[in-house]
Scaffold this motif. Structure first.
Motif, PDB file in Angstrom:
ATOM      1  N   LYS A  19       0.829  -1.220   0.000  1.00 30.91           N
ATOM      2  CA  LYS A  19       0.000   0.000   0.000  1.00 30.91           C
ATOM      3  C   LYS A  19       0.861   1.267   0.000  1.00 30.91           C
ATOM      4  O   LYS A  19       0.650   2.171  -0.796  1.00 30.91           O
ATOM      5  N   SER A  20       1.846   1.305   0.917  1.00 30.57           N
ATOM      6  CA  SER A  20       2.685   2.516   1.007  1.00 30.57           C
ATOM      7  C   SER A  20       3.496   2.704  -0.256  1.00 30.57           C
ATOM      8  O   SER A  20       3.680   3.834  -0.718  1.00 30.57           O
ATOM      9  N   LEU A  21       3.983   1.580  -0.804  1.00 30.35           N
ATOM     10  CA  LEU A  21       4.833   1.681  -1.994  1.00 30.35           C
ATOM     11  C   LEU A  21       4.055   2.253  -3.182  1.00 30.35           C
ATOM     12  O   LEU A  21       4.520   3.187  -3.848  1.00 30.35           O
ATOM     13  N   ILE A  22       2.856   1.740  -3.418  1.00 33.17           N
ATOM     14  CA  ILE A  22       2.089   2.246  -4.574  1.00 33.17           C
ATOM     15  C   ILE A  22       1.643   3.694  -4.302  1.00 33.17           C
ATOM     16  O   ILE A  22       1.656   4.537  -5.213  1.00 33.17           O
ATOM     17  N   ALA A  23       1.303   3.996  -3.037  1.00 35.47           N
ATOM     18  CA  ALA A  23       0.898   5.372  -2.699  1.00 35.47           C
ATOM     19  C   ALA A  23       2.060   6.334  -2.964  1.00 35.47           C
ATOM     20  O   ALA A  23       1.884   7.402  -3.558  1.00 35.47           O
ATOM     21  N   ARG A  24       3.272   5.915  -2.537  1.00 39.64           N
ATOM     22  CA  ARG A  24       4.446   6.782  -2.717  1.00 39.64           C
ATOM     23  C   ARG A  24       4.791   6.949  -4.193  1.00 39.64           C
ATOM     24  O   ARG A  24       5.149   8.031  -4.656  1.00 39.64           O
ATOM     25  N   THR A  25       4.644   5.862  -4.967  1.00 36.90           N
ATOM     26  CA  THR A  25       4.947   5.935  -6.403  1.00 36.90           C
ATOM     27  C   THR A  25       3.997   6.908  -7.101  1.00 36.90           C
ATOM     28  O   THR A  25       4.426   7.783  -7.870  1.00 36.90           O
ATOM     29  N   ILE A  26       2.694   6.775  -6.796  1.00 31.74           N
ATOM     30  CA  ILE A  26       1.706   7.680  -7.419  1.00 31.74           C
ATOM     31  C   ILE A  26       2.003   9.118  -6.984  1.00 31.74           C
ATOM     32  O   ILE A  26       1.989  10.046  -7.802  1.00 31.74           O
ATOM     33  N   TYR A  27       2.307   9.283  -5.689  1.00 25.47           N
ATOM     34  CA  TYR A  27       2.612  10.623  -5.158  1.00 25.47           C
ATOM     35  C   TYR A  27       3.778  11.250  -5.931  1.00 25.47           C
ATOM     36  O   TYR A  27       3.682  12.368  -6.449  1.00 25.47           O
ATOM     37  N   GLU A  28       4.884  10.498  -6.021  1.00 25.27           N
ATOM     38  CA  GLU A  28       6.089  11.062  -6.646  1.00 25.27           C
ATOM     39  C   GLU A  28       5.845  11.384  -8.117  1.00 25.27           C
ATOM     40  O   GLU A  28       6.271  12.423  -8.624  1.00 25.27           O
ATOM     41  N   GLU A  29       5.130  10.488  -8.808  1.00 28.84           N
ATOM     42  CA  GLU A  29       4.931  10.716 -10.245  1.00 28.84           C
ATOM     43  C   GLU A  29       3.930  11.848 -10.501  1.00 28.84           C
ATOM     44  O   GLU A  29       4.099  12.622 -11.438  1.00 28.84           O
ATOM     45  N   LEU A  30       2.902  11.985  -9.642  1.00 28.88           N
ATOM     46  CA  LEU A  30       1.936  13.073  -9.853  1.00 28.88           C
ATOM     47  C   LEU A  30       2.492  14.421  -9.399  1.00 28.88           C
ATOM     48  O   LEU A  30       2.080  15.463  -9.917  1.00 28.88           O
ATOM     49  N   CYS A  31       3.440  14.379  -8.444  1.00 33.35           N
ATOM     50  CA  CYS A  31       4.068  15.632  -7.995  1.00 33.35           C
ATOM     51  C   CYS A  31       4.703  16.371  -9.167  1.00 33.35           C
ATOM     52  O   CYS A  31       4.724  17.602  -9.203  1.00 33.35           O
ATOM     53  N   ARG A  32       5.228  15.572 -10.124  1.00 26.87           N
ATOM     54  CA  ARG A  32       5.882  16.201 -11.286  1.00 26.87           C
ATOM     55  C   ARG A  32       4.895  17.052 -12.076  1.00 26.87           C
ATOM     56  O   ARG A  32       5.246  18.089 -12.619  1.00 26.87           O
ATOM     57  N   ALA A 198      -1.288  -1.151 -12.938  1.00 26.01           N
ATOM     58  CA  ALA A 198      -2.244  -0.654 -11.937  1.00 26.01           C
ATOM     59  C   ALA A 198      -1.894   0.789 -11.543  1.00 26.01           C
ATOM     60  O   ALA A 198      -2.781   1.644 -11.404  1.00 26.01           O
ATOM     61  N   THR A 199      -0.616   1.071 -11.402  1.00 26.35           N
ATOM     62  CA  THR A 199      -0.186   2.433 -11.034  1.00 26.35           C
ATOM     63  C   THR A 199      -0.613   3.426 -12.111  1.00 26.35           C
ATOM     64  O   THR A 199      -1.155   4.504 -11.817  1.00 26.35           O
ATOM     65  N   ASP A 200      -0.404   3.045 -13.380  1.00 27.98           N
ATOM     66  CA  ASP A 200      -0.783   3.941 -14.484  1.00 27.98           C
ATOM     67  C   ASP A 200      -2.294   4.148 -14.544  1.00 27.98           C
ATOM     68  O   ASP A 200      -2.767   5.261 -14.794  1.00 27.98           O
ATOM     69  N   ILE A 201      -3.054   3.064 -14.324  1.00 22.64           N
ATOM     70  CA  ILE A 201      -4.524   3.185 -14.354  1.00 22.64           C
ATOM     71  C   ILE A 201      -4.988   4.157 -13.256  1.00 22.64           C
ATOM     72  O   ILE A 201      -5.827   5.029 -13.483  1.00 22.64           O
ATOM     73  N   LEU A 202      -4.390   4.022 -12.074  1.00 22.10           N
ATOM     74  CA  LEU A 202      -4.793   4.905 -10.961  1.00 22.10           C
ATOM     75  C   LEU A 202      -4.430   6.355 -11.257  1.00 22.10           C
ATOM     76  O   LEU A 202      -5.212   7.269 -10.996  1.00 22.10           O
ATOM     77  N   LYS A 203      -3.247   6.568 -11.826  1.00 28.76           N
ATOM     78  CA  LYS A 203      -2.851   7.943 -12.159  1.00 28.76           C
ATOM     79  C   LYS A 203      -3.815   8.544 -13.190  1.00 28.76           C
ATOM     80  O   LYS A 203      -4.224   9.700 -13.081  1.00 28.76           O
ATOM     81  N   THR A 204      -4.182   7.736 -14.193  1.00 29.09           N
ATOM     82  CA  THR A 204      -5.098   8.224 -15.237  1.00 29.09           C
ATOM     83  C   THR A 204      -6.448   8.569 -14.625  1.00 29.09           C
ATOM     84  O   THR A 204      -7.065   9.590 -14.953  1.00 29.09           O
ATOM     85  N   ARG A 205      -6.908   7.717 -13.691  1.00 29.41           N
ATOM     86  CA  ARG A 205      -8.203   7.966 -13.044  1.00 29.41           C
ATOM     87  C   ARG A 205      -8.151   9.268 -12.231  1.00 29.41           C
ATOM     88  O   ARG A 205      -9.090  10.067 -12.253  1.00 29.41           O
ATOM     89  N   ILE A 206      -7.040   9.461 -11.537  1.00 23.46           N
ATOM     90  CA  ILE A 206      -6.911  10.685 -10.724  1.00 23.46           C
ATOM     91  C   ILE A 206      -6.936  11.921 -11.644  1.00 23.46           C
ATOM     92  O   ILE A 206      -7.631  12.902 -11.373  1.00 23.46           O
TER      93      ILE A 206
END
Ligand SMILES: Nc1ncnc2c1ncn2[C@@H]1O[C@H](COP(=O)(O)OP(=O)(O)O)[C@@H](O)[C@H]1O
Ligand SMILES: Nc1ccn([C@@H]2O[C@H](COP(=O)(O)O)[C@@H](O)[C@H]2O)c(=O)n1
Length: 212
Positions: A19-32, A198-206
């Motif tokens: 959970k933390s790993l995927i949350a951190r990955t989405i966080y770091e990539e969306l921060c950009r 899954a990470t990409d799908i979540l980023k696209t949804r956000i």
């Protein structure tokens, strides 16, 4: 966009499921794209109840995998405040002391809040506050291996204590509360926090939710 439209994504699943790993990955990539001020991660673990009034011998006996160990009411209130554009003070928690440290971290309102924690989807009020929910469906044996390593290296535990806690509370509570809450997830993610698709799908949804 005003903070009143904060997008809240809830990520649940077993302890050490990623959970933390995927949350951190989405966080770091969306921060950009969004900037560090516009996105934040909140861990449900920050809302473990304060136990500073109890002696250590009693703190270690708490069932940390039961919903009553967590102050979901405070977490829900904080999410509502953030959605209303108000800053909140998130409690800091010590896994070594088994209680809150007495310190807190200020979080200002965000466009995107990623919430991660084992029991999030068991609570109807928290589910209502989420714009999308995720369940990390990592096999339990993999979770146990990862938890054992992490808790010994990072949370001040012995191998013996991790295994005893796992048998007494972590596994039974997973089966009683966490696994059944999978039914409330919009997306079920197999294999863990490094699942790229899954990470990409979540980023696209956000991004889609942000553009509404
Ligand atoms: N896909 C993976 N491959 C290898 N290690 C992983 C993977 N996902 C998570 N981990 C590791 O497993 C441990 C637990 O992951 P974490 O994201 O902290 O789990 P959770 O937040 O669900 O408790 C961490 O040390 C993390 O780096
Ligand atoms: N004092 C505490 C508080 C919590 N735990 C364990 O943490 C797990 C949840 O955190 P994850 O990062 O693993 O999702 C949960 O399973 C609790 O057993 C603890 O051991 N001690």
């Amino acid at each position: 966009m005003s903070a009143a439209h904060s997008v809240i994504i809830g990520i649940a699943g077993a302890s050490a499921s990623g959970k933390s790993l995927i949350a951190r990955t989405i966080y770091e990539e969306l921060c950009r794209d969004l900037g560090t001020n516009e996105i934040g991660v909140i861990s449900e673990d920050s809302y473990y109840r304060d136990q500073s009034h109890l002696p250590m011998e009693q703190r270690v006996l708490t069932n940390y995998d039961h919903p009553k160990a967590l102050d979901h009411q405070l977490l829900a209130r904080h999410l509502e405040n953030l959605k209303d554009g108000k800053p909140v003070e998130i409690p800091c928690y010590s896994y070594v002391e088994h209680t809150r440290t007495g310190e807190s971290l200020l979080m200002t309102p965000k466009k995107v809040i990623i919430l991660e924690g084992i029991l999030l989807l068991t609570d109807p009020k928290l589910r209502d506050l989420m714009d999308a929910s995720v369940f990390m469906d990592t096999p339990l044996d993999i979770c146990l291996i990862r938890r054992l390593r992490r808790d010994v290296e990072e949370r001040g535990r012995t191998m013996e204590s991790v295994l005893t806690q796992y048998q007494n509370t972590v596994r039974p509570m997973y089966l009683q509360f966490i696994e059944p809450s999978k039914q409330y997830a919009d997306i079920i993610v197999p294999r863990g926090g490094k699942n790229r698709i899954a990470t990409d799908i979540l980023k696209t949804r956000i991004q889609h939710l942000l553009s509404r």
